[in-house]
Design a protein around this motif. Structure first.
Motif, PDB file in Angstrom:
ATOM      1  N   ALA A   1       0.906  -1.096  -0.172  1.00 18.63           N
ATOM      2  CA  ALA A   1      -0.029   0.106   0.142  1.00 18.63           C
ATOM      3  C   ALA A   1       0.926   1.236   0.015  1.00 18.63           C
ATOM      4  O   ALA A   1       0.605   2.374  -0.737  1.00 18.63           O
ATOM      5  CB  ALA A   1      -0.747   0.056   1.051  1.00 18.63           C
ATOM      6  N   VAL A   2       1.800   1.123   0.810  1.00 18.14           N
ATOM      7  CA  VAL A   2       2.753   2.518   0.662  1.00 18.14           C
ATOM      8  C   VAL A   2       3.508   2.539  -0.546  1.00 18.14           C
ATOM      9  O   VAL A   2       3.567   3.896  -1.105  1.00 18.14           O
ATOM     10  CB  VAL A   2       3.843   1.992   1.838  1.00 18.14           C
ATOM     11  N   ARG A   3       3.837   1.681  -1.237  1.00 19.24           N
ATOM     12  CA  ARG A   3       4.540   1.775  -2.606  1.00 19.24           C
ATOM     13  C   ARG A   3       3.724   2.445  -3.547  1.00 19.24           C
ATOM     14  O   ARG A   3       3.881   3.139  -4.388  1.00 19.24           O
ATOM     15  CB  ARG A   3       4.703   0.395  -2.905  1.00 19.24           C
ATOM     16  N   HIS A   4       2.242   1.796  -3.557  1.00 18.34           N
ATOM     17  CA  HIS A   4       1.328   2.408  -4.472  1.00 18.34           C
ATOM     18  C   HIS A   4       0.783   3.783  -4.031  1.00 18.34           C
ATOM     19  O   HIS A   4       0.717   4.616  -5.104  1.00 18.34           O
ATOM     20  CB  HIS A   4      -0.080   1.507  -4.420  1.00 18.34           C
ATOM     21  N   PHE A   5       0.702   4.211  -2.896  1.00 16.35           N
ATOM     22  CA  PHE A   5       0.590   5.404  -2.536  1.00 16.35           C
ATOM     23  C   PHE A   5       1.634   6.442  -2.919  1.00 16.35           C
ATOM     24  O   PHE A   5       1.217   7.540  -3.378  1.00 16.35           O
ATOM     25  CB  PHE A   5       0.267   5.714  -1.009  1.00 16.35           C
ATOM     26  N   SER A   6       3.094   6.088  -2.784  1.00 14.49           N
ATOM     27  CA  SER A   6       4.188   6.791  -3.054  1.00 14.49           C
ATOM     28  C   SER A   6       4.122   6.859  -4.691  1.00 14.49           C
ATOM     29  O   SER A   6       4.534   8.074  -5.209  1.00 14.49           O
ATOM     30  CB  SER A   6       5.205   6.176  -2.620  1.00 14.49           C
ATOM     31  N   ARG A   7       3.608   5.885  -5.440  1.00 13.56           N
ATOM     32  CA  ARG A   7       3.671   5.876  -7.039  1.00 13.56           C
ATOM     33  C   ARG A   7       2.728   6.945  -7.312  1.00 13.56           C
ATOM     34  O   ARG A   7       2.968   7.701  -8.157  1.00 13.56           O
ATOM     35  CB  ARG A   7       3.526   4.608  -7.728  1.00 13.56           C
ATOM     36  N   ALA A   8       1.473   6.810  -6.681  1.00 16.06           N
ATOM     37  CA  ALA A   8       0.561   7.834  -7.035  1.00 16.06           C
ATOM     38  C   ALA A   8       0.891   9.349  -6.762  1.00 16.06           C
ATOM     39  O   ALA A   8       0.494  10.094  -7.729  1.00 16.06           O
ATOM     40  CB  ALA A   8      -0.815   7.699  -6.191  1.00 16.06           C
ATOM     41  N   LEU A   9       1.298   9.692  -5.761  1.00 19.85           N
ATOM     42  CA  LEU A   9       2.036  11.044  -5.655  1.00 19.85           C
ATOM     43  C   LEU A   9       3.020  11.309  -6.541  1.00 19.85           C
ATOM     44  O   LEU A   9       3.432  12.363  -6.882  1.00 19.85           O
ATOM     45  CB  LEU A   9       2.459  11.151  -4.123  1.00 19.85           C
ATOM     46  N   ALA A  10       4.115  10.326  -7.096  1.00 23.54           N
ATOM     47  CA  ALA A  10       5.038  10.554  -7.969  1.00 23.54           C
ATOM     48  C   ALA A  10       4.477  10.901  -9.229  1.00 23.54           C
ATOM     49  O   ALA A  10       4.823  12.069 -10.008  1.00 23.54           O
ATOM     50  CB  ALA A  10       5.851   9.395  -7.852  1.00 23.54           C
ATOM     51  N   LEU A  11       3.368  10.512  -9.558  1.00 26.28           N
ATOM     52  CA  LEU A  11       2.453  10.699 -10.836  1.00 26.28           C
ATOM     53  C   LEU A  11       1.765  11.920 -10.682  1.00 26.28           C
ATOM     54  O   LEU A  11       1.686  12.839 -11.782  1.00 26.28           O
ATOM     55  CB  LEU A  11       1.554   9.652 -11.364  1.00 26.28           C
ATOM     56  N   ASP A  12       1.252  12.251  -9.563  1.00 29.24           N
ATOM     57  CA  ASP A  12       0.287  13.431  -9.436  1.00 29.24           C
ATOM     58  C   ASP A  12       0.547  14.052  -8.078  1.00 29.24           C
ATOM     59  O   ASP A  12       0.052  13.562  -7.087  1.00 29.24           O
ATOM     60  CB  ASP A  12      -1.003  13.124  -9.586  1.00 29.24           C
ATOM     61  N   PRO A  13       1.735  14.943  -7.865  1.00 24.23           N
ATOM     62  CA  PRO A  13       1.870  15.252  -6.588  1.00 24.23           C
ATOM     63  C   PRO A  13       0.703  16.222  -5.825  1.00 24.23           C
ATOM     64  O   PRO A  13       0.839  16.191  -4.492  1.00 24.23           O
ATOM     65  CB  PRO A  13       2.791  16.556  -6.985  1.00 24.23           C
TER      66      PRO A  13
END
Length: 729
Positions: A120-132
């Motif tokens: 979950a942490v990895r996906h949330f981090s990836r989501a923020l990397a794509l859309d800050p």
């Protein structure tokens, strides 16, 4: 018909007419059962809170948009494996997820709910990397305890990500006009720091990036192509020496549409000023334009300058510096010279016309080039200007989110004092909002600073009286402050606003709990859980109500359910520790109190209860250290001082224990257990009179029935030597 139905469905959705949109979309799918139309129908169902209907419509659809909506429906219906499969599909190994940042965010929620924290942490981090700007993903990271990952956001990488989003949306706006120049490339916003502070519209080109400034037109033109001179104006010399000859004819403009002769190589344009022209012809602009003179042929440019000088002598006009010549011999020469002069003048005029026409042709071509390149140049400059302005706005927004994010991250780490200070550094217009004030109130609540917490929550209620989120914490605050009237009024307002909100039923449950109607409070908390089964705090509040009526099994079930939903919900860990402490399972109590303290290390109450557990385990030295830490963290909390006195009493340090209790009496003068312990200390010090006085005072304060029995037993044994009466209230 299909296009009309699609347009009307879209219009109904835009106007929030969901029943009409659903009806028309059902007609659309009946007549034209395409995937796009089915997706539109599923969207109507989903917006109408009918995810189960959208789920069946979307089954088997393959487009990314349909798969994302299908995953949303599965998530709402609790079908987590199906939701994850819809988002990942066959591209999971490549790390590709449907719908980019939103897809990763939904996957993070799925992994969180299925207790896969790291994924979950990895996906949330990836989501923020794509859309800050996906703030919800940042909140989830903080709530999961991924503080390092959350702290690295809203930096320079966020600017680069935003530039990519902006460029993509710019390209989706439509094709650009075709030009001869290279296609406009969206600038790298991370390299435009100078542009943010420079004049809008001007961007300094990066050292390693494409130039953002439109190249200037080459001005190194041949000498025959000069700037046209308006009538009555002096022609510029263009850096040349002024002409000494006076045989130049006035400049004329070729007719529109006339053929433009090529320029004569090496031809030097001669300029004369208006005064010299007046001396030559006596009139400046009286002759017909050159374009109106008919010519059958072009004359070669090999005439003498002396022949051209006679071109103004026809008709017996006076020559400058000479006299009128009438002789026959001279007349023949004059006629011959006149013919040669006519030819010279004609040739000179042809040359002049060629140069002028060529110059004007070049000017026309330049205008055409500018007209052709103008939209591209304007478009590029406009895009660059908009990009610079957009970059500045993005940086300002990221600076604000960085402040908000740091404050929220500190609050999630339960560094409440620092979090409150960070929120206080926000601009006033953002600080004075309901969301920020609720976070400030929560920070003070966790610090047991109830007055400041109430002030923040009350301010938030005045600013946004229709906001229900956060009222569960606010109502618990009022419960601790024993404000029955305020809590009752808050419950009535919340239920009147939205009976389908779990927050409203949590407020009502706290209201009945304060009135000691615990069974009714349990029913209200269960109603909140019916509306939102994933509300961890509602489980915790229900567990405390079960604990109040000593229903241990139900309390354990409620607290464990809260921990399954949120492993960092320290209140539930504290509740489990309290149950085991009351059941005298002190090892289990110590474990759960330590887990709660690892989440919220600044809590005075958790330090105190862990010290009490260690004292029960006969580890008094560690217990005293924890109790001293509890007192240091909150000097206003009377419980750790009382427990410290109890530990000192167990170690036969009666004077030290009595001193702690005397100081505590100033803080809590109506606490029955305090006087009961003082009575036991005076009995140990062989002072039965003071012991009886304190036992009687404890009875007068009307403790519970169990405590009354203990006090009466101690009074009966006042004259009997101590034999295990060290039990505490």
């Amino acid at each position: 018909m299909e296009a009309v139905l699609q347009e009307r469905v879209a219009a109904s959705l835009q106007q929030y007419m969901l029943p009409n949109a659903t009806f028309l979309c059902e007609r659309l799918c009946a007549g034209f059962p395409t995937e796009a139309n089915k997706q539109l129908l599923a969207s109507c169902y989903f917006r109408a809170n009918q995810a189960f209907r959208a789920f069946y419509v979307l089954q088997g659809l393959k487009s990314p948009e349909s798969r994302y909506l299908y995953a949303l429906c599965c998530f709402q219906l609790g079908k987590l494996p199906e939701a994850e499969a819809a988002l990942t599909g066959d591209h999971y190994s490549a790390g590709q997820v449907v719908n980019g940042a939103a897809g990763h965010y939904l996957l993070g929620l799925i992994c969180k709910r299925s207790d896969r924290r790291e994924t979950a942490v990895r996906h949330f981090s990836r989501a923020l990397a794509l859309d800050p700007l996906l703030w919800s993903a940042f909140e989830e990271l903080c709530n999961l305890g991924a503080h390092e990952a959350a702290g690295a956001l809203f930096g320079d990488s966020a600017v680069a990500a935003l530039s990519q989003i902006y460029a993509q949306r710019l390209s989706e706006a439509g094709p650009r006009p075709a030009t001869d120049s290279a296609a406009f490339q969206f600038p790298d916003l991370a390299r435009m720091d100078a542009a943010a502070t420079a004049t809008p519209g001007f961007v300094t080109p990066a050292a390693n990036g494409p130039s953002l400034v439109t190249p200037s037109v080459d001005t190194a033109t041949p000498s025959s192509f000069t700037t046209p001179v308006m009538p009555g104006a002096h022609a510029p010399a263009a850096g040349r020496a002024g002409p000494s000859s006076t045989d130049a004819a006035p400049e004329s403009t070729p007719a529109r549409g006339a053929a433009v002769p090529p320029p004569v190589p090496g031809q030097r344009r001669k300029f004369v000023d208006e005064g010299k022209l007046r001396k030559v012809s006596g009139r400046l602009f009286s002759e017909p334009p050159l374009s109106s003179v008919r010519r059958s042929s072009r004359i070669s440019a090999h005439q003498n300058a002396s022949d051209a000088s006679h071109s103004n002598g026809s008709g017996g006009e006076a020559l400058p510096g000479g006299s009128r010549q009438d002789g026959g011999h001279h007349r023949g020469q004059r006629q011959s010279g006149s013919q040669n002069g006519d030819r010279g003048r004609e040739q000179h005029e042809d040359d002049e016309q060629g140069a002028t026409s060529a110059r004007r042709g070049r000017r026309s071509e330049s205008r055409e080039d500018e007209a052709g390149a103008g939209p591209s140049s304007e478009h590029s400059n406009g895009d660059v200007s908009r990009a610079a302005v957009w970059l500045e706005g993005a940086r300002q927004l990221l600076a604000l989110l960085r402040q908000l994010g740091e404050a929220y991250r500190l609050l999630a780490m339960y560094r409440c004092k620092e979090a409150a200070a960070a929120f206080g550094r926000l601009p006033q217009q953002h600080y004075a909002t309901a969301w920020v004030l609720c976070q400030v109130g929560r920070a003070h609540f966790e610090m047991v600073d109830y007055k400041e917490a109430e002030r923040a929550f009350s301010w938030a209620r005045r600013l946004c009286p229709h906001r229900l989120e956060g009222l569960d914490v606010y109502s618990t605050l009022l419960w601790h402050m024993k404000k029955e009237v305020e809590l009752s009024y808050l419950a009535q307002e919340a239920i009147a606003l939205d009976r389908m909100s779990p927050y409203a039923w949590c407020v009502l449950g706290n209201c009945f709990s304060l009135q000691r109607e615990h069974e009714a409070a349990v029913r209200f908390f269960q109603r909140a859980l019916q509306l939102d089964p994933h509300h961890a705090y509602a489980h915790t509040l229900a567990g405390h109500e079960h604990l109040s009526i000593e229903d241990w099994d139900e309390a354990l079930t409620a607290f464990r359910a809260a921990i399954r939903l949120d492993a960092r919900h320290y209140n539930a860990w504290y509740g489990l520790g309290t149950i085991y402490y009351q059941q005298e399972k002190f090892e289990l109590a110590e474990y759960h109190f330590r887990r709660a303290l690892s989440i919220h290390p600044g809590s005075s109450v958790l330090h105190c209860y862990l010290g009490m557990s260690l004292h029960a385990l006969k580890r008094d030295r560690e217990a005293l250290q924890l109790l001293d830490a509890a007192i240091a963290k909150d000097a206003r909390n009377p419980l750790p001082k009382f427990e410290k006195a109890a530990v000192l009493f167990s170690q036969d340090l009666y004077e030290e224990a009595l001193a702690e209790l005397e100081a505590l009496k100033e803080v809590a003068p109506k606490e029955a257990s305090l006087y009961f312990l003082m009575g036991k200390i005076f009995k140990k010090l062989d002072n039965p009179d003071k012991a009886m006085l304190n036992f009687s005072t404890a009875l007068d304060l009307k403790p519970s029935n169990a405590d009354v029995n203990q006090i009466k037993a101690a009074i009966e044994k006042l004259s009997v030597p101590d034999d295990g009466e060290g039990e505490e209230l």
